[in-house]
Design a protein around this motif. Structure first.
Motif, mmCIF file in Angstrom:
data_model
loop_
_atom_site.group_PDB
_atom_site.id
_atom_site.type_symbol
_atom_site.label_atom_id
_atom_site.label_comp_id
_atom_site.label_asym_id
_atom_site.label_seq_id
_atom_site.Cartn_x
_atom_site.Cartn_y
_atom_site.Cartn_z
ATOM 1 N N SER A 1 0.847 -1.200 0.000
ATOM 2 C CA SER A 1 0.000 0.000 0.000
ATOM 3 C C SER A 1 0.880 1.247 0.000
ATOM 4 O O SER A 1 1.695 1.445 0.896
ATOM 5 N N THR B 1 0.764 5.323 -0.038
ATOM 6 C CA THR B 1 -0.142 6.433 0.241
ATOM 7 C C THR B 1 0.149 7.635 -0.653
ATOM 8 O O THR B 1 1.235 7.787 -1.201
ATOM 9 N N THR C 1 -2.585 2.280 -4.536
ATOM 10 C CA THR C 1 -2.391 3.609 -3.971
ATOM 11 C C THR C 1 -3.570 3.944 -3.070
ATOM 12 O O THR C 1 -4.722 3.706 -3.429
ATOM 13 N N VAL C 2 -3.265 4.487 -1.903
ATOM 14 C CA VAL C 2 -4.283 4.820 -0.907
ATOM 15 C C VAL C 2 -4.305 6.333 -0.715
ATOM 16 O O VAL C 2 -3.277 6.937 -0.403
ATOM 17 N N SER D 1 -0.739 10.855 5.132
ATOM 18 C CA SER D 1 -0.161 9.916 4.167
ATOM 19 C C SER D 1 1.328 9.725 4.424
ATOM 20 O O SER D 1 1.865 8.623 4.269
ATOM 21 N N ASN E 1 1.754 7.728 7.937
ATOM 22 C CA ASN E 1 1.478 6.300 7.780
ATOM 23 C C ASN E 1 2.618 5.569 7.082
ATOM 24 O O ASN E 1 2.983 4.451 7.445
ATOM 25 N N ALA E 2 3.189 6.209 6.063
ATOM 26 C CA ALA E 2 4.306 5.591 5.346
ATOM 27 C C ALA E 2 5.548 5.533 6.222
ATOM 28 O O ALA E 2 6.281 4.539 6.227
ATOM 29 N N ASP F 1 1.469 2.016 6.451
ATOM 30 C CA ASP F 1 1.466 1.730 5.018
ATOM 31 C C ASP F 1 2.918 1.561 4.573
ATOM 32 O O ASP F 1 3.849 1.696 5.377
ATOM 33 N N ASP F 2 3.118 1.269 3.302
ATOM 34 C CA ASP F 2 4.434 0.814 2.852
ATOM 35 C C ASP F 2 5.256 1.847 2.087
ATOM 36 O O ASP F 2 6.420 1.600 1.765
ATOM 37 N N ASN G 1 5.079 6.178 0.028
ATOM 38 C CA ASN G 1 4.336 7.386 -0.309
ATOM 39 C C ASN G 1 4.755 7.886 -1.684
ATOM 40 O O ASN G 1 5.923 7.818 -2.054
ATOM 41 N N ASN H 1 8.914 2.642 2.725
ATOM 42 C CA ASN H 1 9.376 2.454 4.094
ATOM 43 C C ASN H 1 10.668 1.650 4.082
ATOM 44 O O ASN H 1 10.860 0.778 3.241
#
Length: 256
Positions: A42, A44, A77-78, A85, A88-89, A94-95, A97, A220
């Protein structure tokens, strides 16, 4: 299947005996992070249409899908608020951005940039009645300008103006122009064209762009071993025409 080294020490739970706890942590520290074709990555983004769409047909959506597919992985893509965003990354919720300027890792140390620009992001002047040559930020000094609150780049660069209004959305931004409450709206080219395509307004943009920045994909750090593969995938997409097809399908058609 792809193996990525990583530590899961934070996920280890203590046992009632010290020896058992110690052994468990050592084992976890050397377990590789395993990802395969069934793993869903995922990525972002803080940008909506035409970059990110619910059906994954936006520019960033298709770039991400194709880059990771060439690395043997599924990705999506989220869409999240811009700052969320990044958080979270960076924290690993999430993984990664897309798409940000170079040097982001200074503020978000868990993010690793994938070499190879995703896009040249053009910031332009939208106006209803003005027509002048945009030379630099000083060109805006005689005018009443507006931009969306929270756009850090404009907050940093837009220092010359007659008056400044900050708004919450693109609709509010362009309504200011329509109602003659601002002379100039600062926005990115593609998002502005997307909005104008869907709304009736006698508004145009001026060239050249007032600024243009190169934007990149970040992942990440737990996926840092994917970086060479992803960079190579993007380069191949540009070489074999895939990138241009996506660009024409999602962005350049807005100019027609």
């Amino acid at each position: 299947m792809t193996y990525l080294s990583g530590s899961t020490a934070m996920l280890c739970y203590p046992t009632s005996k010290f020896f058992g706890k110690r052994c468990f942590l050592i084992i976890c520290a050397f377990l590789p992070l395993v990802i395969n074709a069934d793993t869903s990555i995922s990525i972002t983004s803080g940008r909506g249409a035409p970059f990110v769409k619910p059906d994954q047909s936006g520019f960033y959506d298709l770039i991400v899908i194709n880059m990771f597919k060439r690395a043997g992985l599924r990705a999506k893509t989220v869409l999240l608020p811009s700052e969320r965003s990044l958080i979270n990354a960076n924290t690993g919720i999430d993984d990664g951005n897309i798409a940000r300027i170079k040097g982001l890792e200074k503020k978000y140390p868990n993010l690793v940039m994938v070499p190879g620009k995703v896009i040249d992001f053009d910031f332009v002047v939208f106006t209803k009645s003005k027509n002048f040559k945009v030379k630099d930020w000083r060109s805006l000094k005689p005018y009443n300008i507006a931009f969306i609150n929270g756009w850090k780049y404009f907050e940093k660069k837009a220092r010359y103006y007659k008056s400044l209004t900050r708004v919450k959305s693109s609709t509010q931004l362009f309504n200011l122009l329509n109602n003659n409450r601002a002379d100039i709206a600062l926005y990115d080219l593609w998002s502005g064209l997307w909005w104008l395509r869907r709304n009736t307004a006698d508004i145009h943009f001026l060239l050249p762009p007032i600024a243009s920045v190169k934007l990149y994909l970040y992942v990440n750090k737990k996926y840092k071993k994917l970086v060479p593969m992803l960079s190579r995938a993007l380069a191949e997409m540009k070489k074999d025409g895939t990138y241009k097809l996506i660009y024409d399908k999602t962005l350049s058609r807005l100019l027609k």
